[in-house]
Write a protein that holds these residues in place. Structure first.
Motif, mmCIF file in Angstrom:
data_model
loop_
_atom_site.group_PDB
_atom_site.id
_atom_site.type_symbol
_atom_site.label_atom_id
_atom_site.label_comp_id
_atom_site.label_asym_id
_atom_site.label_seq_id
_atom_site.Cartn_x
_atom_site.Cartn_y
_atom_site.Cartn_z
ATOM 1 N N ARG A 117 36.342 -32.638 14.536
ATOM 2 C CA ARG A 117 37.658 -32.590 15.148
ATOM 3 C C ARG A 117 37.786 -33.666 16.209
ATOM 4 O O ARG A 117 36.810 -34.185 16.740
ATOM 5 N N CYS A 120 35.804 -33.448 19.488
ATOM 6 C CA CYS A 120 34.389 -33.835 19.504
ATOM 7 C C CYS A 120 34.229 -35.246 20.041
ATOM 8 O O CYS A 120 33.261 -35.547 20.759
ATOM 9 N N HIS A 146 41.329 -23.032 21.782
ATOM 10 C CA HIS A 146 40.882 -22.557 20.470
ATOM 11 C C HIS A 146 40.129 -21.235 20.501
ATOM 12 O O HIS A 146 39.876 -20.656 19.441
ATOM 13 N N VAL A 149 34.886 -18.752 19.758
ATOM 14 C CA VAL A 149 34.223 -18.882 18.458
ATOM 15 C C VAL A 149 34.558 -20.217 17.812
ATOM 16 O O VAL A 149 33.674 -20.964 17.374
ATOM 17 N N THR A 150 35.847 -20.553 17.742
ATOM 18 C CA THR A 150 36.245 -21.821 17.128
ATOM 19 C C THR A 150 35.765 -23.004 17.955
ATOM 20 O O THR A 150 35.301 -24.015 17.401
ATOM 21 N N ALA A 151 35.882 -22.903 19.281
ATOM 22 C CA ALA A 151 35.441 -24.002 20.135
ATOM 23 C C ALA A 151 33.953 -24.295 19.931
ATOM 24 O O ALA A 151 33.544 -25.456 19.825
ATOM 25 N N TRP A 152 33.153 -23.238 19.857
ATOM 26 C CA TRP A 152 31.715 -23.434 19.660
ATOM 27 C C TRP A 152 31.415 -23.977 18.260
ATOM 28 O O TRP A 152 30.675 -24.955 18.098
ATOM 29 N N THR A 153 31.994 -23.355 17.252
ATOM 30 C CA THR A 153 31.640 -23.670 15.872
ATOM 31 C C THR A 153 32.143 -25.038 15.433
ATOM 32 O O THR A 153 31.421 -25.777 14.747
ATOM 33 N N GLU A 154 33.362 -25.396 15.851
ATOM 34 C CA GLU A 154 33.990 -26.602 15.322
ATOM 35 C C GLU A 154 33.992 -27.791 16.275
ATOM 36 O O GLU A 154 34.260 -28.919 15.845
ATOM 37 N N ALA A 329 30.346 -16.003 14.419
ATOM 38 C CA ALA A 329 31.327 -14.988 14.042
ATOM 39 C C ALA A 329 30.664 -13.805 13.355
ATOM 40 O O ALA A 329 30.992 -12.640 13.620
#
Length: 349
Positions: A117, A120, A146, A149-154, A329
């Protein structure tokens, strides 16, 4: 909204300072500091106090970003940026433009970010510049925008992995960047979760249920196995559980066996999460021992659900009968499923 972020619909167009900062992946304060210290502000001023950045102004700042990402001191990078000197080929200019020989996803950082993204790229630039103010602002923004969860993963995890790959391929050159980024991620995780409400002193009122964190079987215990020092995945899991109201006790890195067993015995958790980044630290006998622990009165004995977390438990280190969630998640869902609800709030998880 600050004056620098005011959107001017008048003639001349151009970008506001806030828009330029978002495009470059830096904090607005960094853009203003570069203007004040190094003369990298707009060539022309509009009426009033509003500042507008032309494509030429932005290109100069893009050169500044790319040059500082190569390790140049900011003053020298600014001198070269004002002179129009392009960055070395190892650090292509960020932002739109013709495709260069190197993939654009390196974002002027020298880091392979793949199809990551846009956020990053901003994190990577700030980390390579060792820009604490920008990094903290970007981390807070991505978590707020975000969710954890989304902030960490993506965003956060792909950036950490890219920095780690750069360090591995460059000897010890970028070890300071990895430590710097990890420290600021840890701080952002702690800041994003509201503090727990204060506990009233003294015993609870007669007939009142105990606080959820004090009831046996109502908490989650998280720890890195002995010899394991990678705590960030457990820190984000701790933050996400706390955000969801799940009581959690986090014990951090390399918890000794005796201390882990004693912590489980003292707290009687509903679930235990054991993190192992490497197969050399994952211990099947330890996980099995914790899973076999029991407490409570005869006829109503309880034992914890044990989750083996992290890549160290893969393959031959997998423990039969114990779940190994593949990601954040899935770990959250598994832990929420085994933690009973708080009777004071009528919540059933």
């Amino acid at each position: 909204m600050s004056d620098d972020d005011h959107v001017d619909d008048g003639p001349g167009g151009g970008l506001t300072t806030g828009e330029v900062a978002r495009r470059l992946g830096v904090a607005p304060t960094t853009v203003r500091s570069w203007d004040r210290r190094y003369g990298l502000g707009p060539d022309a001023h509009t009426g009033g106090r509003h500042r507008r950045w032309t494509p030429a102004d932005v290109a100069r700042l893009e050169r500044m970003c790319a040059l500082t990402a190569t390790g140049l001191p900011p003053a020298e990078a600014a001198r070269l940026a004002r002179a129009g000197t392009p960055p070395p080929k190892t650090a292509p200019l960020p932002g739109p433009g013709p495709r260069a020989a190197r993939p654009r996803d390196r974002a002027g950082t020298g880091l392979r970010l793949g199809g990551a993204r846009r956020e990053c790229r901003g994190l990577a630039r700030a980390a390579l510049r060792l820009d604490a103010v920008s990094l903290d602002g970007l981390l807070s923004a991505v978590i707020a925008d975000h969710g954890l969860v989304t902030a960490w993963t993506e965003v956060i995890m792909p950036t950490l992995q890219a920095v780690g790959r750069k360090w591995e391929s460059s000897g010890e050159k970028y070890v300071e960047v990895e430590h710097f980024l990890s420290w600021h991620v840890s701080g952002a995780l702690r800041r994003c979760v509201p503090a727990a409400p204060p506990v009233s002193p003294g015993p609870p009122a007669p007939g009142a249920p105990p606080a959820s964190g004090d009831r046996p079987g109502a908490t989650v215990l998280l720890a890195c196995v002995p010899g394991e020092n990678h705590t960030l995945p457990l820190e984000v899991l701790t933050a996400a559980l706390t955000e969801r109201g799940v009581p959690v006790r986090m014990f951090g890195a390399a918890l000794p066996v005796e201390a882990l067993v004693e912590a489980v015995r003292r707290t009687g958790p509903a679930a235990v999460g054991l993190w192992a980044q490497s197969r050399t630290t994952a211990s099947r006998p330890l996980a099995q021992h914790v899973a076999a622990m029991e407490w409570g009165v005869r006829g109503a004995r309880r034992h914890p659900a044990v989750l083996t977390l992290g890549p160290g438990w893969a393959g031959g280190q997998a423990v039969p009968g114990l779940p190994r969630p593949p990601g954040l998640a899935e770990a959250l869902a598994a832990l929420e499923a085994v933690v009973p609800g708080d009777p004071r709030q009528g919540v059933t998880r």
